[in-house]
Design an enzyme around this catalytic site. Structure first.
Site, short mmCIF file in Angstrom:
data_model
loop_
_atom_site.label_atom_id
_atom_site.label_comp_id
_atom_site.label_asym_id
_atom_site.label_seq_id
_atom_site.Cartn_x
_atom_site.Cartn_y
_atom_site.Cartn_z
N ASN A 101 3.91 -5.72 5.50
CA ASN A 101 2.79 -6.45 5.76
C ASN A 101 3.10 -8.04 6.44
OD1 ASN A 101 0.48 -4.72 5.05
ND2 ASN A 101 1.32 -4.93 2.95
N ASP A 144 -5.51 7.01 9.46
CA ASP A 144 -5.17 5.70 10.02
C ASP A 144 -3.85 5.59 10.55
OD1 ASP A 144 -3.44 5.35 7.76
OD2 ASP A 144 -4.55 4.07 6.79
N GLY A 151 -1.79 -4.41 0.94
CA GLY A 151 -1.77 -5.65 1.54
C GLY A 151 -0.74 -6.73 1.31
N HIS A 153 -0.74 4.94 6.51
CA HIS A 153 -0.43 5.24 5.19
C HIS A 153 -0.10 6.75 5.00
CE1 HIS A 153 -2.77 1.28 5.28
NE2 HIS A 153 -1.65 1.05 4.36
N SER A 210 0.77 -1.18 0.00
CA SER A 210 -0.07 -0.14 -0.04
C SER A 210 0.80 1.16 0.01
CB SER A 210 -1.03 0.07 1.12
OG SER A 210 -0.11 -0.11 2.34
#
Length: 180
Positions: free
Chosen positions: A71, A152, A42, A155, A5
């Protein structure tokens, strides 16, 4: 470009992501390269490894940017497996005639000192042992500034993307063919 991402411009328009900004910089400075962003939000190193052979055959890249592993770490997957996947991706890239570049990733401290240290050290160790250029911790210039991230907290926001490109450029530029 094979990433997660962070390179797929999660939560922002793709045209504002650092990969799109890289394409703009290449064009502006007269480089002939075309950025193919095969990043998926992801994505793990295992997923990237599974997809890489087909992408190498399809695009026949000169350079492969490998921004994977975050991840794996966030899921607490074994560092040894991640490193093995990345090592195989470096080998496959070279076998296809491409020059790989590895991105150093880190994970939050709440994963424990031992896991965190092993995780982050694996990138520099792999870079050294495979003689692969390494982009030092990709998020270093923004990591401690919450304003550089989406709500979040994970990111990077659109405003942070030029800084991410600036983190990659010193490692990437020496590998590029000189502009004509």
């Amino acid at each position: 470009m094979f990433g997660d991402s962070l390179s797929a411009a999660y939560g922002i328009p793709a045209s504002q992501g650092w990969a799109a900004l890289l394409q703009q910089r290449l064009q502006r400075e007269g480089y002939p390269h075309v950025v193919v962003n095969a990043s998926i939000s992801g994505e793990t190193s295992a997923g990237g490894l599974a997809r890489l052979p087909a992408a190498l055959g399809q695009h026949q890249p000169a350079i492969v940017l490998l921004e994977l592993g975050a991840n794996d770490g966030l899921r607490g997957l074994p560092v040894k497996a991640m490193r093995g996947n990345l090592e195989k991706m470096l080998q496959l890239s070279r076998q296809a005639g491409a020059r790989p570049v590895l991105f150093e990733m880190r994970i939050p401290a709440n994963y424990g000192v031992a896991y965190g240290n092993s995780f982050s050290a694996s990138f520099s160790e792999l870079s050294r042992s495979s003689r692969t250029p390494l982009v030092p911790f990709f998020l270093a210039s923004i990591a401690l500034d919450p304003a550089q991230f989406l709500d979040d907290g994970l990111h990077p926001a659109a405003a942070a993307q030029p800084r991410l490109l600036d983190a990659v450029w010193p490692t990437l530029k020496p590998l590029l063919a000189k502009p004509k």
